[in-house]
Scaffold this motif. Structure first.
Motif, PDB file in Angstrom:
ATOM      1  N   ASP A 158       0.851  -1.192   0.000  1.00  0.00           N
ATOM      2  CA  ASP A 158       0.000   0.000   0.000  1.00  0.00           C
ATOM      3  C   ASP A 158       0.884   1.238   0.000  1.00  0.00           C
ATOM      4  N   SER A 159       0.283   2.405   0.080  1.00  0.00           N
ATOM      5  CA  SER A 159       1.044   3.650  -0.040  1.00  0.00           C
ATOM      6  C   SER A 159       1.974   3.890   1.155  1.00  0.00           C
ATOM      7  N   THR A 160       1.709   3.242   2.312  1.00  0.00           N
ATOM      8  CA  THR A 160       2.598   3.403   3.459  1.00  0.00           C
ATOM      9  C   THR A 160       3.844   2.529   3.334  1.00  0.00           C
ATOM     10  N   MET A 161       3.867   1.637   2.334  1.00  0.00           N
ATOM     11  CA  MET A 161       4.960   0.685   2.137  1.00  0.00           C
ATOM     12  C   MET A 161       5.130  -0.205   3.365  1.00  0.00           C
ATOM     13  N   SER A 162       4.031  -0.621   3.951  1.00  0.00           N
ATOM     14  CA  SER A 162       4.062  -1.501   5.118  1.00  0.00           C
ATOM     15  C   SER A 162       4.189  -2.953   4.665  1.00  0.00           C
ATOM     16  N   TYR A 163       5.302  -3.586   5.019  1.00  0.00           N
ATOM     17  CA  TYR A 163       5.576  -4.968   4.628  1.00  0.00           C
ATOM     18  C   TYR A 163       5.432  -5.877   5.848  1.00  0.00           C
ATOM     19  N   SER A 164       4.262  -5.805   6.459  1.00  0.00           N
ATOM     20  CA  SER A 164       3.940  -6.616   7.631  1.00  0.00           C
ATOM     21  C   SER A 164       2.427  -6.715   7.713  1.00  0.00           C
ATOM     22  N   CYS A 165       1.954  -7.570   8.598  1.00  0.00           N
ATOM     23  CA  CYS A 165       0.522  -7.862   8.675  1.00  0.00           C
ATOM     24  C   CYS A 165      -0.308  -6.612   8.954  1.00  0.00           C
ATOM     25  N   ALA A 166      -1.361  -6.436   8.170  1.00  0.00           N
ATOM     26  CA  ALA A 166      -2.302  -5.333   8.379  1.00  0.00           C
ATOM     27  C   ALA A 166      -3.334  -5.729   9.438  1.00  0.00           C
ATOM     28  N   TYR A 167      -4.077  -4.743   9.919  1.00  0.00           N
ATOM     29  CA  TYR A 167      -5.100  -4.973  10.945  1.00  0.00           C
ATOM     30  C   TYR A 167      -6.463  -4.690  10.325  1.00  0.00           C
ATOM     31  N   TRP A 168      -7.255  -5.759  10.111  1.00  0.00           N
ATOM     32  CA  TRP A 168      -8.465  -5.682   9.288  1.00  0.00           C
ATOM     33  C   TRP A 168      -9.758  -5.529  10.091  1.00  0.00           C
ATOM     34  N   GLU A 169      -9.694  -5.355  11.391  1.00  0.00           N
ATOM     35  CA  GLU A 169     -10.888  -5.360  12.229  1.00  0.00           C
ATOM     36  C   GLU A 169     -11.972  -4.399  11.726  1.00  0.00           C
ATOM     37  N   HIS A 170     -11.577  -3.192  11.327  1.00  0.00           N
ATOM     38  CA  HIS A 170     -12.556  -2.201  10.870  1.00  0.00           C
ATOM     39  C   HIS A 170     -12.192  -1.662   9.485  1.00  0.00           C
ATOM     40  N   ALA A 171     -11.472  -2.444   8.708  1.00  0.00           N
ATOM     41  CA  ALA A 171     -10.979  -1.971   7.403  1.00  0.00           C
ATOM     42  C   ALA A 171     -11.677  -2.685   6.248  1.00  0.00           C
ATOM     43  N   ASP A 172     -11.803  -1.962   5.138  1.00  0.00           N
ATOM     44  CA  ASP A 172     -12.412  -2.526   3.932  1.00  0.00           C
ATOM     45  C   ASP A 172     -11.390  -2.852   2.852  1.00  0.00           C
ATOM     46  N   ASN A 173     -10.175  -2.315   2.985  1.00  0.00           N
ATOM     47  CA  ASN A 173      -9.150  -2.549   1.968  1.00  0.00           C
ATOM     48  C   ASN A 173      -7.770  -2.500   2.627  1.00  0.00           C
ATOM     49  N   LEU A 174      -6.749  -2.853   1.854  1.00  0.00           N
ATOM     50  CA  LEU A 174      -5.396  -2.932   2.392  1.00  0.00           C
ATOM     51  C   LEU A 174      -4.905  -1.592   2.913  1.00  0.00           C
ATOM     52  N   ASP A 187      -5.365 -12.272  10.255  1.00  0.00           N
ATOM     53  CA  ASP A 187      -5.356 -11.108   9.372  1.00  0.00           C
ATOM     54  C   ASP A 187      -4.220 -11.174   8.350  1.00  0.00           C
ATOM     55  N   TYR A 188      -3.208 -11.992   8.613  1.00  0.00           N
ATOM     56  CA  TYR A 188      -2.086 -12.070   7.670  1.00  0.00           C
ATOM     57  C   TYR A 188      -2.494 -12.769   6.378  1.00  0.00           C
ATOM     58  N   ASP A 189      -3.405 -13.720   6.460  1.00  0.00           N
ATOM     59  CA  ASP A 189      -3.911 -14.390   5.261  1.00  0.00           C
ATOM     60  C   ASP A 189      -4.475 -13.353   4.286  1.00  0.00           C
ATOM     61  N   ARG A 190      -5.358 -12.510   4.782  1.00  0.00           N
ATOM     62  CA  ARG A 190      -5.982 -11.490   3.935  1.00  0.00           C
ATOM     63  C   ARG A 190      -4.954 -10.477   3.430  1.00  0.00           C
ATOM     64  N   THR A 191      -3.979 -10.144   4.275  1.00  0.00           N
ATOM     65  CA  THR A 191      -2.921  -9.225   3.862  1.00  0.00           C
ATOM     66  C   THR A 191      -2.127  -9.788   2.700  1.00  0.00           C
ATOM     67  N   LEU A 192      -1.715 -11.040   2.813  1.00  0.00           N
ATOM     68  CA  LEU A 192      -0.919 -11.687   1.769  1.00  0.00           C
ATOM     69  C   LEU A 192      -1.689 -11.819   0.462  1.00  0.00           C
ATOM     70  N   MET A 193      -2.969 -12.124   0.554  1.00  0.00           N
ATOM     71  CA  MET A 193      -3.768 -12.242  -0.663  1.00  0.00           C
ATOM     72  C   MET A 193      -3.957 -10.889  -1.334  1.00  0.00           C
ATOM     73  N   SER A 194      -3.994  -9.830  -0.536  1.00  0.00           N
ATOM     74  CA  SER A 194      -4.063  -8.478  -1.105  1.00  0.00           C
ATOM     75  C   SER A 194      -2.753  -8.123  -1.792  1.00  0.00           C
ATOM     76  N   TRP A 195      -1.636  -8.494  -1.174  1.00  0.00           N
ATOM     77  CA  TRP A 195      -0.341  -8.261  -1.810  1.00  0.00           C
ATOM     78  C   TRP A 195      -0.251  -9.015  -3.131  1.00  0.00           C
TER      79      TRP A 195
END
Length: 390
Positions: free
Chosen positions: A139-155, A323-331
């Motif tokens: 994503d635009s933050t260049m975060s190369y670690s697991c995202a937190y999807w609790e209240h998020a709709d996209n990466l 949440d890492y599963d969803r992060t990796l699939m988004s990547w």
């Protein structure tokens, strides 16, 4: 879960019937609902019978290399790995593959694979491959670690929420000095400086990360150093380490936490964000070690708690590994969509390597072998009560 389409490069059906697999392989796969040349999208399509020899003699390393060479395919590769890892088939291989696993375990036990002399190896092998790959995938933050999807709709949202949660867990205040051990491309340093008014010192072992992080944080009170964590000196109000502990190694855990203890002010907080394995594993997956993260090692909860004893108080332990599963699939989606602009420079073998990497990691977290932990640690001298943040 990802499903390949006709527009996805390099997927094709076998052009001719393939010989039956060895009994030991077919029996293992049958236990998890996988078959060779079957009709399910997660079934393994074999193009060359030498795949079987590569698996039996080299285990996961042979399996991965065979994929990179185009000798087998699976339409829904993430689900293939989910099924394999859910049944712990990586730990059930016998024969020469088992011998290789034991050899790797001995290598990890005898040698310090994450010594200071080896600290920059992973940067040369992985993080310095080219910022264009990571800019396309992340994503635009260049975060190369697991995202937190609790209240998020996209990466993008999920990574922003993760960065903000880290800052809140650390109770950052304007004017504080934050040390980031393993700063990547500067996403967290930039966010903390912009939104919480702190000064940041970030360190990395990657020249490519340092260059881009300095560029992205040029207008902020952020310093990015190229150095190993063992060379750090000074005192900091807060410390954070995101996705770096996986490169420390068990032989260095005590040194790592002692260093963090010595660098942290008496009333400070230290947040550790790391992948964790659900059991203590004797070694790293051989394919990942050879092609993605050399000398890496995923810690277990037992290894971490043992290493922090007498050094830190454990204030909070937050697990959001699924949440890492969803992060990796988004990547993967981002990388696959950007591939036409990358293909000429990197080629088919890199594409297959990268797909295998992201899909096997997604399966690792989907199977729950893999966890994602955020620990908040403090010194015993800290008197203020810590309130957990989510």
């Amino acid at each position: 879960m990802h499903k390949l389409t006709e527009t996805t490069p390099f997927f094709h059906q076998p052009s001719r019937p393939q010989p039956e697999p060895p009994r030991v392989i077919s029996d293992l796969l049958a236990d998890v609902g996988l078959s060779i040349n079957g009709n399910q999208p997660w079934d393994i399509q074999i193009y060359d019978e030498k795949v079987y020899r590569m698996i039996l003699y080299k285990g996961s390393l042979g399996f991965g290399v065979a994929y990179m060479e185009g000798l087998w395919e699976a339409e829904q590769l993430d689900e293939t790995f989910h099924r394999l890892l859910s049944a712990d088939l990586d730990r059930k291989l016998k024969g020469w593959a088992r011998v290789r696993l034991l050899t790797e375990a001995v290598r990890h036990r005898i040698f310090n694979l994450q010594s200071q002399e080896r600290a920059f190896t992973v940067a040369h092998k992985h993080y310095d491959i080219g910022n264009d790959v990571f800019e396309a995938m992340l994503d635009s933050t260049m975060s190369y670690s697991c995202a937190y999807w609790e209240h998020a709709d996209n990466l993008e949202q999920a990574q922003q929420h993760k960065l903000d949660m880290i800052c809140r867990k650390l109770a950052l205040k304007p004017g504080e000095h934050l040390l980031e051990i393993g700063c990547g491309w500067g996403g967290l340093a930039r966010y903390a400086a912009e939104h919480y008014g702190v000064n940041v010192t970030g360190i990395t072992v990657s020249k490519e990360q340092q260059a881009l992080a300095q560029q992205r944080c040029a207008h902020l009170p952020v310093e990015i150093r190229l150095m190993d964590y063992r060379d750090l000196r000074g005192q900091y109000d807060k410390i954070v380490s995101v996705g770096m502990f996986e490169h420390v190694g068990p032989k260095n855990y005590s040194v790592y936490f002692q260093q963090a203890h010595d660098l942290l002010k008496q009333d400070g907080l230290f947040l550790l964000h790391t992948i964790g394995n659900y059991v203590t594993a004797p070694n790293t997956d051989a394919w990942i070690d050879n092609y993605i993260f050399p000398n890496g090692k995923i810690p277990s909860a037992n290894e971490i708690t043992h290493a922090i004893e007498d050094k830190f108080i454990l204030e909070d332990w937050h697990n959001f590994g699924q949440d890492y599963d969803r992060t990796l699939m988004s990547w993967w989606q981002n990388f696959n969509e950007a591939w036409p602009t990358l293909s000429e420079q990197y080629g088919e073998r890199f594409y297959r390597m990268w797909r295998y990497y992201l899909m096997c990691c997604a399966g690792y977290f989907r199977s729950r072998q893999g966890q994602l932990w955020q620990l908040v640690l403090s010194k015993r001298e800290k008197r203020q009560v810590y309130r957990s943040v989510r």
